[in-house]
Motif scaffolding. Structure first.
Motif, PDB file in Angstrom:
ATOM      1  N   THR A  79      66.791  54.071  30.567  1.00 14.72           N
ATOM      2  CA  THR A  79      66.668  54.339  29.140  1.00 14.72           C
ATOM      3  C   THR A  79      67.973  53.943  28.450  1.00 14.72           C
ATOM      4  OG1 THR A  79      67.542  56.588  29.302  1.00 14.72           O
ATOM      5  CG2 THR A  79      65.147  56.317  29.559  1.00 14.72           C
ATOM      6  N   ALA A  80      67.918  53.825  27.131  1.00 12.52           N
ATOM      7  CA  ALA A  80      69.119  53.467  26.381  1.00 12.52           C
ATOM      8  C   ALA A  80      70.187  54.549  26.529  1.00 12.52           C
ATOM      9  CB  ALA A  80      68.779  53.257  24.907  1.00 12.52           C
ATOM     10  N   ALA A  81      69.787  55.799  26.598  1.00  4.97           N
ATOM     11  CA  ALA A  81      70.752  56.896  26.756  1.00  4.97           C
ATOM     12  C   ALA A  81      71.453  56.813  28.109  1.00  4.97           C
ATOM     13  CB  ALA A  81      70.039  58.242  26.621  1.00  4.97           C
ATOM     14  N   GLU A  82      70.712  56.473  29.167  1.00 11.59           N
ATOM     15  CA  GLU A  82      71.317  56.323  30.487  1.00 11.59           C
ATOM     16  C   GLU A  82      72.309  55.163  30.511  1.00 11.59           C
ATOM     17  OE1 GLU A  82      67.587  57.934  33.238  1.00 11.59           O
ATOM     18  OE2 GLU A  82      67.766  55.799  32.786  1.00 11.59           O
ATOM     19  N   TYR A  94      64.162  50.101  29.888  1.00  5.82           N
ATOM     20  CA  TYR A  94      64.564  48.702  29.792  1.00  5.82           C
ATOM     21  C   TYR A  94      64.933  48.169  31.169  1.00  5.82           C
ATOM     22  CZ  TYR A  94      64.934  49.799  24.841  1.00  5.82           C
ATOM     23  OH  TYR A  94      64.670  50.205  23.560  1.00  5.82           O
ATOM     24  N   THR A  95      64.551  46.927  31.433  1.00  4.33           N
ATOM     25  CA  THR A  95      64.868  46.241  32.685  1.00  4.33           C
ATOM     26  C   THR A  95      65.303  44.826  32.344  1.00  4.33           C
ATOM     27  OG1 THR A  95      63.047  47.443  33.704  1.00  4.33           O
ATOM     28  CG2 THR A  95      63.980  45.633  34.960  1.00  4.33           C
ATOM     29  N   ALA A  96      66.384  44.367  32.974  1.00  5.99           N
ATOM     30  CA  ALA A  96      66.839  42.992  32.754  1.00  5.99           C
ATOM     31  C   ALA A  96      65.882  42.032  33.445  1.00  5.99           C
ATOM     32  CB  ALA A  96      68.250  42.799  33.288  1.00  5.99           C
ATOM     33  N   ILE A  97      65.620  40.922  32.798  1.00  6.40           N
ATOM     34  CA  ILE A  97      64.765  39.889  33.372  1.00  6.40           C
ATOM     35  C   ILE A  97      65.659  38.930  34.142  1.00  6.40           C
ATOM     36  CG2 ILE A  97      63.185  37.998  32.876  1.00  6.40           C
ATOM     37  CD1 ILE A  97      62.381  39.517  30.352  1.00  6.40           C
ATOM     38  N   THR A  98      65.354  38.745  35.425  1.00  8.37           N
ATOM     39  CA  THR A  98      66.140  37.825  36.247  1.00  8.37           C
ATOM     40  C   THR A  98      65.693  36.400  35.963  1.00  8.37           C
ATOM     41  OG1 THR A  98      64.593  38.029  38.063  1.00  8.37           O
ATOM     42  CG2 THR A  98      66.462  39.542  38.062  1.00  8.37           C
ATOM     43  N   PRO A  99      66.585  35.423  36.123  1.00  6.93           N
ATOM     44  CA  PRO A  99      66.189  34.031  35.877  1.00  6.93           C
ATOM     45  C   PRO A  99      65.028  33.583  36.754  1.00  6.93           C
ATOM     46  CG  PRO A  99      68.574  34.186  36.037  1.00  6.93           C
ATOM     47  CD  PRO A  99      68.014  35.530  36.397  1.00  6.93           C
ATOM     48  N   THR A 105      70.033  49.575  19.884  1.00  4.43           N
ATOM     49  CA  THR A 105      69.944  48.376  19.050  1.00  4.43           C
ATOM     50  C   THR A 105      70.238  47.123  19.868  1.00  4.43           C
ATOM     51  OG1 THR A 105      70.635  49.674  17.135  1.00  4.43           O
ATOM     52  CG2 THR A 105      70.829  47.284  16.955  1.00  4.43           C
ATOM     53  N   SER A 106      71.257  47.194  20.719  1.00  3.70           N
ATOM     54  CA  SER A 106      71.617  46.047  21.554  1.00  3.70           C
ATOM     55  C   SER A 106      70.503  45.698  22.537  1.00  3.70           C
ATOM     56  CB  SER A 106      72.908  46.326  22.324  1.00  3.70           C
ATOM     57  OG  SER A 106      73.976  46.464  21.428  1.00  3.70           O
TER      58      SER A 106
END
Length: 132
Positions: A66-69, A112-117, A90-91
């Motif tokens: 989460t954004a808070a984490e 949220y999870t980063a998308i790997t290339p 926001t970021s």
């Protein structure tokens, strides 16, 4: 019947007891833009952008956050920076718009999870196979 033309008001006259508003002169503009009390030249001196920090943190995680984490972890990793939950939120939404981060909702909570290339390349290859 044609109405008579309006009378022009001379400077300094008052209408119905009210004074005419006068414009205040603005302060002279400075050469460098100021952002939150800092000039544009000193912004880059405090380290990487918050968006880069958020993306880097999410890229190192194996589970959605989460954004808070994320904000809590970044505050711990960068105690010299003031990082708020709202700025991180926001970021992360900016990163979602750019296609670098994925958003998943579970009830009222947003993860949220980063998308790997590799994952983004695999997604773009699959539709091509389906149409061929």
């Amino acid at each position: 019947m044609i109405p008579s033309p309006r009378r022009t008001q001379k400077a300094g006259n008052t209408t119905a007891g009210k004074a005419t508003p006068t414009r205040k002169k603005s302060a002279p503009k400075t050469a460098g833009k100021k952002v939150a009390g800092k000039t544009a030249a000193t912004i880059g001196e405090e380290g990487p952008a918050l968006t880069d920090l958020v993306h880097g943190h999410l890229s190192r995680q194996t589970e959605p956050r989460t954004a808070a984490e994320v904000a809590k972890a970044l505050t711990k990793a960068h105690p010299d920076r003031k990082i708020s939950d709202n700025a991180v939120r926001t970021s992360t939404e900016r990163l979602v718009a750019r296609g670098k981060v994925e958003r998943a909702k579970q009830g009222a909570t947003v993860y949220y999870t980063a998308i790997t290339p590799e994952a983004s390349n695999a997604e773009s290859v699959e539709p091509e196979k389906a149409t061929a």
